[in-house]
Design a protein around this motif. Structure first.
Motif, mmCIF file in Angstrom:
data_model
loop_
_atom_site.group_PDB
_atom_site.id
_atom_site.type_symbol
_atom_site.label_atom_id
_atom_site.label_comp_id
_atom_site.label_asym_id
_atom_site.label_seq_id
_atom_site.Cartn_x
_atom_site.Cartn_y
_atom_site.Cartn_z
ATOM 1 N N THR A 98 -18.238 -7.806 26.937
ATOM 2 C CA THR A 98 -16.951 -7.714 26.256
ATOM 3 C C THR A 98 -16.636 -9.008 25.518
ATOM 4 N N GLN A 99 -15.755 -8.894 24.537
ATOM 5 C CA GLN A 99 -15.366 -10.043 23.732
ATOM 6 C C GLN A 99 -14.671 -11.089 24.602
ATOM 7 N N GLY A 100 -15.088 -12.341 24.430
ATOM 8 C CA GLY A 100 -14.501 -13.433 25.192
ATOM 9 C C GLY A 100 -15.320 -13.882 26.387
ATOM 10 N N THR A 101 -16.316 -13.105 26.796
ATOM 11 C CA THR A 101 -17.175 -13.517 27.899
ATOM 12 C C THR A 101 -18.256 -14.464 27.383
ATOM 13 N N ARG A 102 -18.920 -15.155 28.314
ATOM 14 C CA ARG A 102 -19.907 -16.173 27.949
ATOM 15 C C ARG A 102 -21.302 -15.778 28.415
ATOM 16 N N ILE A 103 -22.310 -16.234 27.678
ATOM 17 C CA ILE A 103 -23.707 -15.992 28.012
ATOM 18 C C ILE A 103 -24.488 -17.290 27.870
ATOM 19 N N ASP A 104 -25.653 -17.354 28.511
ATOM 20 C CA ASP A 104 -26.520 -18.523 28.414
ATOM 21 C C ASP A 104 -27.312 -18.481 27.113
ATOM 22 N N VAL A 105 -27.663 -19.665 26.611
ATOM 23 C CA VAL A 105 -28.470 -19.750 25.402
ATOM 24 C C VAL A 105 -29.618 -20.721 25.649
ATOM 25 N N ALA A 152 -48.138 -49.262 25.847
ATOM 26 C CA ALA A 152 -49.536 -48.916 26.087
ATOM 27 C C ALA A 152 -49.720 -47.615 26.852
ATOM 28 N N ALA A 153 -48.654 -46.962 27.240
ATOM 29 C CA ALA A 153 -48.790 -45.732 28.019
ATOM 30 C C ALA A 153 -47.556 -44.869 27.807
ATOM 31 N N SER A 154 -47.704 -43.599 28.071
ATOM 32 C CA SER A 154 -46.593 -42.650 27.970
ATOM 33 C C SER A 154 -46.792 -41.563 29.008
ATOM 34 N N ILE A 155 -45.689 -40.927 29.403
ATOM 35 C CA ILE A 155 -45.751 -39.836 30.362
ATOM 36 C C ILE A 155 -44.759 -38.770 29.932
ATOM 37 N N THR A 156 -45.180 -37.528 30.026
ATOM 38 C CA THR A 156 -44.330 -36.396 29.674
ATOM 39 C C THR A 156 -44.454 -35.343 30.764
ATOM 40 N N ARG A 157 -43.338 -34.875 31.257
ATOM 41 C CA ARG A 157 -43.335 -33.825 32.269
ATOM 42 C C ARG A 157 -42.453 -32.681 31.772
ATOM 43 N N GLY A 158 -43.002 -31.486 31.836
ATOM 44 C CA GLY A 158 -42.273 -30.345 31.311
ATOM 45 C C GLY A 158 -42.278 -30.342 29.794
ATOM 46 N N VAL A 159 -41.265 -29.691 29.210
ATOM 47 C CA VAL A 159 -41.136 -29.583 27.753
ATOM 48 C C VAL A 159 -39.783 -30.157 27.374
ATOM 49 N N PRO A 160 -39.721 -31.428 26.987
ATOM 50 C CA PRO A 160 -38.422 -32.037 26.669
ATOM 51 C C PRO A 160 -37.820 -31.584 25.352
ATOM 52 N N THR A 161 -38.563 -30.811 24.553
ATOM 53 C CA THR A 161 -38.045 -30.339 23.270
ATOM 54 C C THR A 161 -37.419 -28.953 23.375
ATOM 55 N N SER A 162 -37.164 -28.487 24.593
ATOM 56 C CA SER A 162 -36.517 -27.194 24.802
ATOM 57 C C SER A 162 -35.563 -27.311 25.976
ATOM 58 N N GLY A 163 -34.410 -26.692 25.856
ATOM 59 C CA GLY A 163 -33.422 -26.759 26.928
ATOM 60 C C GLY A 163 -32.523 -25.541 26.928
ATOM 61 N N ARG A 164 -31.558 -25.541 27.843
ATOM 62 C CA ARG A 164 -30.628 -24.420 27.974
ATOM 63 C C ARG A 164 -29.200 -24.938 28.040
#
Length: 368
Positions: A98-105, A152-164
């Motif tokens: 219904t109009q006015g309710t919220r959803i995740d994106v 001289a080093a880097s670390i990446t865990r998960g996907v930091p270019t996507s979120g909710r």
């Protein structure tokens, strides 16, 4: 006699006494479905991890257009900010929302941004397939992954270019659908099967009376709302009771193979006729063990040399013999027979395909 009766029940489509699944878990009701939404927006407030405007012209154009709407002209300005990222915003609009309710994106980077952590999505209209705006999204982006970069080093865990963004979109338009006014409903099977559709129709007719439901094809059961007199046209109460009915779903004999990971999944009805199988691979092993040859002490003409030593071994697995895989009446017996070959999943995939080619595998092979 018990085995014969079970076979007759399976052929006639009658539901066994031990029902295992609710109709609610087997079908979807026509009209009760989600709708996909999509939008394009900007995330601001990034800590120097946004798009580079020289490499992402769409981000520059969007940023200039946004600032112009806010009364600021930046057409001739040299923008060098790294705190803005262009993103695609997606969401699912639930049925009867219904109009006015919220959803995740869900927010996903579109340019060369490296991290969306700490960013805020600006007002983004979300459109459906008909081009109309059904929701508007805005809010801080929550990112599960992270990235840390040093000299001289880097670390990446998960996907930091996507979120909710939890409850990040506000529904502005409703999708009109009158479920209570439908004279009949269609139940769509999630796993189409003739036997399962027939059992669902029989279970509904046993509960509401003959002629209320009929299986029109392997994926559809047609339900007559007016035929259930005791509900007086109350579709919601009718579906509530029908969803709790239990049937025993049937399935086709299928072997699912994922060649990339070597995963094999076999259904309980997979059968193999008695076959003889031999498996062997030609393995050639070449070992290089060079040795050092040195001259005698105080030798004036001798010198140190590296002398090659090569050893070649050929293994054609000639000791392997034919193994008989007995025709099994249960999945456990089939697995035991295949395990008796003493091979790994990779070779087992080829053997199952060869058995299917020989006509001894009574199942469908699906390669993912």
């Amino acid at each position: 006699m018990a085995t014969m009766l079970a076979g007759v029940a399976a052929i006639s489509g009658a539901a066994p006494a031990a029902a295992t699944s609710r109709i609610k878990d087997l079908v979807d009701v026509e009209g009760i479905r989600d709708n996909q939404l999509i939008g394009y927006g900007l995330v601001v407030g990034l800590n120097g991890t946004g798009d580079s405007l020289n490499n992402s012209p769409f981000t520059r154009q969007s940023l200039q257009a946004m600032l112009e709407r806010l009364g600021m002209n930046t057409r001739d300005a040299a923008l060098r900010t790294k705190n803005v990222a262009a993103v695609m915003v997606t969401a699912n609009l639930p049925a009867f929302a219904t109009q006015g309710t919220r959803i995740d994106v869900t927010v996903s980077s579109l340019g060369d941004a490296t991290n969306l952590q700490g960013g805020t999505l600006l007002v983004t209209p979300l459109l459906a397939a008909d081009g109309e705006v059904y929701a508007v999204a805005q809010g801080p982006v929550a990112v599960a992954g992270f990235s840390a970069i040093g000299d001289a080093a880097s670390i990446t865990r998960g996907v930091p270019t996507s979120g909710r963004i939890a409850n990040g979109a506000l529904i502005e338009r409703e999708i009109a659908f009158s479920l209570a006014q439908l004279p009949h409903l269609r139940l769509a099977l999630r796993n189409p099967d003739l036997t399962t559709a027939s059992r669902i129709a029989n279970a509904i007719n046993d509960f509401l009376g003959p002629g209320t439901a009929a299986a029109t094809d392997p994926a559809t059961v047609r339900l007559l709302v007016g035929g259930s007199g005791k509900y007086g046209g109350d579709v919601i109460s009718l579906l509530t009771d029908i969803e709790q009915l239990r049937v025993d779903p049937d399935q086709t004999a299928k072997v699912v193979i994922d060649e990339q990971s070597g995963i094999i999944v076999m259904g309980q009805d997979v059968r193999v006729s008695t076959v003889a199988v031999a498996q062997g691979n030609l393995t050639v092993t070449i070992s290089e063990t060079p040795e050092v040859s040195q001259p005698q002490p105080f030798s004036e003409t001798g010198r140190t040399e590296v002398v090659p030593r090569t050893q070649i071994l050929v293994d054609d697995q000639s000791g392997n013999r034919l193994a008989i895989v007995e025709g099994g009446v249960s999945l456990q017996q089939l697995v035991d027979g295949l395990n008796a070959l003493g091979i790994g999943p990779r070779d087992l995939i080829s053997i199952l395909q060869a058995i299917k080619t020989a006509g001894a595998l009574q199942a469908e092979i699906e390669v993912m």
